[in-house]
Design an enzyme around this catalytic site. Structure first.
Site, PDB file in Angstrom:
ATOM      1  N   GLU A   1       0.399   2.231   6.319  1.00 35.35           N
ATOM      2  CA  GLU A   1       1.542   1.593   5.642  1.00 35.35           C
ATOM      3  C   GLU A   1       1.287   0.099   5.417  1.00 35.35           C
ATOM      4  O   GLU A   1       2.206  -0.714   5.448  1.00 35.35           O
ATOM      5  CB  GLU A   1       2.839   1.786   6.437  1.00 35.35           C
ATOM      6  CG  GLU A   1       3.148   3.209   6.835  1.00 35.35           C
ATOM      7  CD  GLU A   1       3.145   4.181   5.655  1.00 35.35           C
ATOM      8  OE1 GLU A   1       3.206   3.723   4.494  1.00 35.35           O
ATOM      9  OE2 GLU A   1       3.075   5.387   5.895  1.00 35.35           O
ATOM     10  N   GLY A   2       0.038  -0.258   5.156  1.00 36.72           N
ATOM     11  CA  GLY A   2      -0.353  -1.644   4.950  1.00 36.72           C
ATOM     12  C   GLY A   2      -0.871  -2.237   6.245  1.00 36.72           C
ATOM     13  O   GLY A   2      -0.121  -2.355   7.216  1.00 36.72           O
TER      14      GLY A   2
END
Length: 571
Positions: free
Chosen positions: A434-435
């Protein structure tokens, strides 16, 4: 040593520290939500997680998901647990009543998923993207797509995935090559390969919904050419769609969650939202996922702490320093300062991070539902600025703290029998997906702080400083740290104009500094709550003041040195 959620701690933080019932009743959809209702939901959630999900953690890790000829079989007990989860209504907790949901505040869902992760991270990956997919489709989907998918996603009847990454396109989604060719009937045909798809194939539900980033013919290169599409394993009438699971990855951890490579072979799909607006639509899902990942870090840290605390109470070793002589030649190791230091420090992180995450959940609800536009704007500012801080801070501490808590076990921690090593392996991925945490830091400083000259983050920090009782114990230190973070931001904004690379070099230290300033505020809120001046809160607070918050000065010093160098170079 299965994980056991503590509803009492959650209620204390929500009710006594954050005044959640009062804040929620000010929002029209939650006018009937009071402390009793919140307590009932939390109590039932704790019972369900402890009884149904936690006991499957070890088997999920040992046996894992099994891949054969394009199909995935989940570990023993996972399917039955998911059926119980869905039948109890947990997937629809925060979904709107018109979509079949219960219409409860997001913060309750956040606590639920924190506990689910602490109990069984691998299992929780399956329903973990449901709410993000629901929000994405609700905000950007056509009425026809909502009618087909929304209710089934809200109820958990169908699980969902997020298909972004490709072999050549990880953090740089502008490199995505998957193609979506429009058809005469308004559908599209998807072709391409996506990797790292959590739950891309499994036997938990009859159907799986995929949200996919792809490029239509003639779309420009780069991120502006991406659109978002929705497809599913089975189409109407039970027809199998042209989606193939090629394999699942062999991973360091999360063995109970199948991480799939999916190949789309002219799969039937429909565009969600406007052409070329895929990233903005997907980021509705991504932001919800990042807050969930932050709470994953807290849940995993709490799970590791529970195991270490239980072990330290039972493990006997040499007499603790200063202990009175007795017939016993050994004390429980929890009496040894070296062990107590580890336990108190990580407990301080858990409680402070929970305050920040729960406060963010409350602000998320305010941003959506508050009647006053100014209040909605300030709540959205908090969520935008603090979400990347939380994602990085919570996951860094979840992984690093779990490793430090393994130390309490000595050699026993390194073997599987005690379960602590699984938390270390499982937690490591949270810093990446998610980054990555480096991207979170760049997102905070380069995309959110610098564009407005730091005005937004300084306003937020000033508001927190005004919330601090400077006369209270350590109140002056907390306020001074928040004020210094404002000055640090101004210095960094000025120096970044002189040297373009500086923000990218300083981003990690800046995010950490802001996170530590926020942690000080969180613990100030805890300390002034009724009942927090004694009991279990005192040791963690002392450890935080002594061993955690002083790091702020070091991070600020690093940034100021970089700013001075940038100024000298420009001169």
């Amino acid at each position: 040593m299965d994980y056991r959620p503590d509803a009492g701690d959650a209620r204390f933080l929500l009710e006594q520290v954050l005044d959640a019932p009062t804040r929620l009743r000010a929002l029209a959809p939650f006018a009937e939500v009071d402390a009793d209702l919140m307590g009932q939901v939390l109590d039932e959630a704790a019972k369900f997680v402890g009884a149904e999900i936690a006991p499957l953690n070890a088997v999920g890790d040992a046996i894992g998901a099994h891949f054969e000829a394009g199909t995935v079989t989940m570990p023993p007990g996972f399917a039955d647990a998911y059926k119980a989860f869905r039948e109890a209504g947990w997937p629809s907790l925060a979904c709107a009543p018109e979509d079949g949901g219960q219409g409860l505040p997001w913060v309750l869902e956040g606590v639920l998923y924190e506990w689910l992760t602490g109990a069984n991270h691998g299992w929780t990956m399956a329903p973990g993207l449901l709410h993000g997919a629901y929000e994405c489709l609700k905000h950007h989907g056509s009425e026809a797509l909502k009618a087909r998918y929304l209710g089934r996603i809200a109820s958990g009847e169908w699980l969902a995935t997020m298909c972004l990454t490709e072999p050549q396109a990880g953090s740089d989604l502008g490199l995505v090559r998957t193609q979506a060719v429009p058809q005469a009937d308004g559908s599209h045909r998807l072709s391409g390969t996506k990797i790292f798809i959590s739950g891309g194939e499994h036997d938990l539900t009859d159907n799986i919904v995929h949200l996919v980033l792809a490029r239509e013919p003639g779309a420009p290169l780069g991120p502006k050419g991406l659109s978002l599409f929705i497809t599913s394993k089975f189409l109407d009438g039970g027809v199998r769609n042209a989606i193939v699971c090629e394999r699942i990855e062999e991973k360091m951890g999360l063995h109970g969650s199948p991480t799939c490579v999916l190949r789309f072979e002219d799969a039937t799909a429909w565009r969600v939202g406007e052409p070329g607006r895929g990233l903005s639509a997907m980021f509705v899902m991504m932001n919800a996922a990042r807050l969930h990942v932050a709470l994953q870090g807290v849940g995993l840290l709490d799970a590791a702490w529970q195991k270490a605390h239980a072990y330290a109470q039972e493990r006997l070793q040499m007499r603790a320093p200063g202990a009175a002589r007795s017939a016993a030649e050994a004390d429980p190791i929890i009496r040894h300062p070296a062990v107590q230091r580890i336990l108190d420090t990580e407990r301080g992180w858990i409680d402070g991070l929970r305050v920040l995450a729960y406060h963010t959940g409350l602000e998320l609800d305010a941003a959506r539902h508050h009647a006053d536009a100014g209040r909605r704007q300030s709540a959205q500012r908090w969520c935008s600025l603090v979400t990347p801080v939380l994602k990085a801070l919570c996951t860094e501490q979840g992984a690093g703290g779990a490793s430090r808590l393994l130390q309490v076990f000595g050699g026993h921690g390194y073997v599987r029998e005690w379960g602590i090593e699984q938390h270390v392996r499982d937690a490591r991925i949270t810093l990446i997906y998610e980054g990555t945490n480096e991207i979170q830091a760049i997102d905070l400083l380069v995309r959110k702080v610098l564009p407005d000259g730091g005005a937004g983050i300084q306003a937020l920090l000033q508001e927190l400083a005004q919330d601090v009782d400077a006369l209270a114990d350590h109140g002056a230190d907390t306020a001074a740290r928040l004020q210094d973070a404002c000055r640090l931001t101004q210095e960094l904004v000025r120096a970044s104009r002189a040297r373009a690379a500086l923000p990218f070099e300083a981003a990690d230290d800046y995010l950490r500094a802001i996170g530590l300033a926020l942690m000080g505020w969180a613990w100030h809120r805890i300390a002034r709550a009724p009942g927090a001046a004694q009991g279990r809160w005192t040791g963690p607070r002392h450890a935080l003041d002594l061993r955690v918050l002083p790091e702020y000065a070091m991070r600020a010093g690093i940034i100021r040195t970089q700013c001075s160098a940038a100024g000298a170079q420009a001169a």
